[in-house]
Design a protein around this motif. Structure first.
Motif, PDB file in Angstrom:
ATOM      1  N   MET A 240      16.296 -51.018  15.377  1.00 31.14           N
ATOM      2  CA  MET A 240      17.334 -50.381  14.573  1.00 31.14           C
ATOM      3  C   MET A 240      18.684 -50.643  15.214  1.00 31.14           C
ATOM      4  N   GLY A 241      19.652 -51.094  14.398  1.00 27.54           N
ATOM      5  CA  GLY A 241      21.005 -51.341  14.869  1.00 27.54           C
ATOM      6  C   GLY A 241      21.940 -50.203  14.486  1.00 27.54           C
ATOM      7  N   GLU A 242      23.226 -50.414  14.722  1.00 30.06           N
ATOM      8  CA  GLU A 242      24.215 -49.353  14.528  1.00 30.06           C
ATOM      9  C   GLU A 242      24.266 -48.863  13.086  1.00 30.06           C
ATOM     10  N   ASP A 243      24.371 -49.784  12.127  1.00 31.82           N
ATOM     11  CA  ASP A 243      24.456 -49.380  10.722  1.00 31.82           C
ATOM     12  C   ASP A 243      23.174 -48.694  10.258  1.00 31.82           C
ATOM     13  N   GLN A 244      22.046 -49.174  10.747  1.00 27.70           N
ATOM     14  CA  GLN A 244      20.771 -48.581  10.362  1.00 27.70           C
ATOM     15  C   GLN A 244      20.633 -47.166  10.908  1.00 27.70           C
ATOM     16  N   LEU A 245      21.118 -46.931  12.123  1.00 26.48           N
ATOM     17  CA  LEU A 245      21.070 -45.584  12.700  1.00 26.48           C
ATOM     18  C   LEU A 245      22.005 -44.639  11.952  1.00 26.48           C
ATOM     19  N   LYS A 246      23.162 -45.139  11.530  1.00 26.82           N
ATOM     20  CA  LYS A 246      24.081 -44.313  10.734  1.00 26.82           C
ATOM     21  C   LYS A 246      23.433 -43.891   9.426  1.00 26.82           C
ATOM     22  N   GLU A 247      22.775 -44.845   8.763  1.00 24.23           N
ATOM     23  CA  GLU A 247      22.098 -44.524   7.502  1.00 24.23           C
ATOM     24  C   GLU A 247      20.992 -43.499   7.722  1.00 24.23           C
ATOM     25  N   LEU A 248      20.255 -43.653   8.817  1.00 22.67           N
ATOM     26  CA  LEU A 248      19.181 -42.707   9.117  1.00 22.67           C
ATOM     27  C   LEU A 248      19.725 -41.301   9.331  1.00 22.67           C
TER      28      LEU A 248
END
Length: 328
Positions: free
Chosen positions: A224-232
């Protein structure tokens, strides 16, 4: 009076040393040495957390009761009835408690790698008759999953021991086996994502930009990258973090060759298979093309070059089988 040589080191140099250690438990022990160490160690931004195996049999978690157990029954009854010894461990709650307890000591983590204990009994795990590797990417839900599997993987000097195989395509039983591989990998990926939902929203991990969860046998990895963690984090605000990660309806591309000799590494894979899995509703708006996904396969793995080569060689050999599966 005996001189403490650490007193002669600057905070910057000490911090550099601590940053090279990375291992979370070792750093926690170091923080007990002195107040100075305790003030520097929480600032370390790259951490490896190795989760120890459970000391006793854990109580079933929500994930096991509502996801793994029904899917195990499906595997036993429909796909692989002969594999009654398959075991899926459900120690998610104890892993969450351990992870939270250790990680609360750190306040500036931007890169986190969690290594889960290895377990026996999974398809393709150590000692299994199968070779199986996977990696998955999630945001709020599954974005992609790549699986590389084979009945066996050997060095080319053993090629004479492998009988010639029919190249007519996948038989029904062989296809069922590949479906079992795929479901096993998706279950593991979904369980790890459920763990991320419980820890990624912690106040001390708000700076987290990159997360990898792998297992001790190095079979699979969740990225998981930065954008994916934000979405989560946005998703977790709208639903309980304990709610299991539901897998969406998926489109599947499956490449298969009976025998694959990987040119550079000299490995021979019997029943070699590559599976690319994506959500159906994201198929037309791919964040990564199939080419990019395959080209970056298993990057960062110790043997990643060999695995990536196997994926590329296999995809060049054949056109894929196309399938879809409903959400579960």
């Amino acid at each position: 009076m005996k001189m403490d040589h650490f007193d002669g080191l600057s905070d910057e140099l000490l911090f550099l040393i601590f940053s090279k250690i990375q291992d979370a438990q070792s750093l926690c022990r170091c923080s007990l040495v002195s107040k100075r160490f305790a003030s520097l160690i929480p600032m370390v931004d790259s951490v490896l957390l190795t989760v120890p195996p459970p000391k006793s049999k854990p109580n079933p978690s929500l994930f096991f009761n509502f996801v793994a157990k029904p899917l195990i029954q499906f595997l036993h009854q429909i796909v692989l009835p002969q594999y009654s010894s398959l075991s899926f461990h459900s120690n998610g709650n104890s892993i969450h408690r351990f992870s939270s307890e250790v990680l609360k000591k750190f306040s500036h983590v931007t890169s986190l790698r969690i290594r889960l204990p290895r377990h026996g009994g999974e398809l393709g795990a150590d000692g299994s008759v199968y070779f199986l590797k996977w990696e998955a990417e999630f945001g709020g839900e599954l974005e992609s999953c790549l699986v590389l599997g084979a009945i066996s993987s050997r060095k080319s000097n053993e090629l004479s021991r492998i009988p010639k195989l029919d190249d007519s395509g996948l038989a029904a039983d062989e296809l069922k086996l590949r479906v079992a591989w795929m479901i096993s990998c998706l279950i593991a990926a979904s369980a790890r994502h459920s763990l991320v939902k419980q820890i990624a929203g912690a106040d001390n991990l708000i700076m987290l930009r990159n997360l990898v969860i792998e297992d001790g046998s190095k079979q699979g990895r969740l990225n998981m990258g930065e954008d994916q963690l934000k979405e989560l984090r946005k998703r977790v605000k709208l639903q309980s973090p304990l709610e299991r990660t539901k897998l969406p309806a998926i489109s599947i591309k499956l490449w298969y060759v009976p025998l694959l000799e990987v040119s550079d590494s000299g490995s021979v894979m019997k029943g070699a298979t590559v599976i690319v899995i994506r959500p159906v509703d994201q198929e037309m708006m791919k964040i990564k093309s199939d080419g990019d996904l395959l080209a970056g396969a298993f990057h960062g793995d110790v043997e990643g070059g060999d695995f990536c080569e196997a994926v590329k060689d296999l995809v060049k050999e054949k056109k894929p089988y196309l399938m879809e599966m409903d959400s579960f």
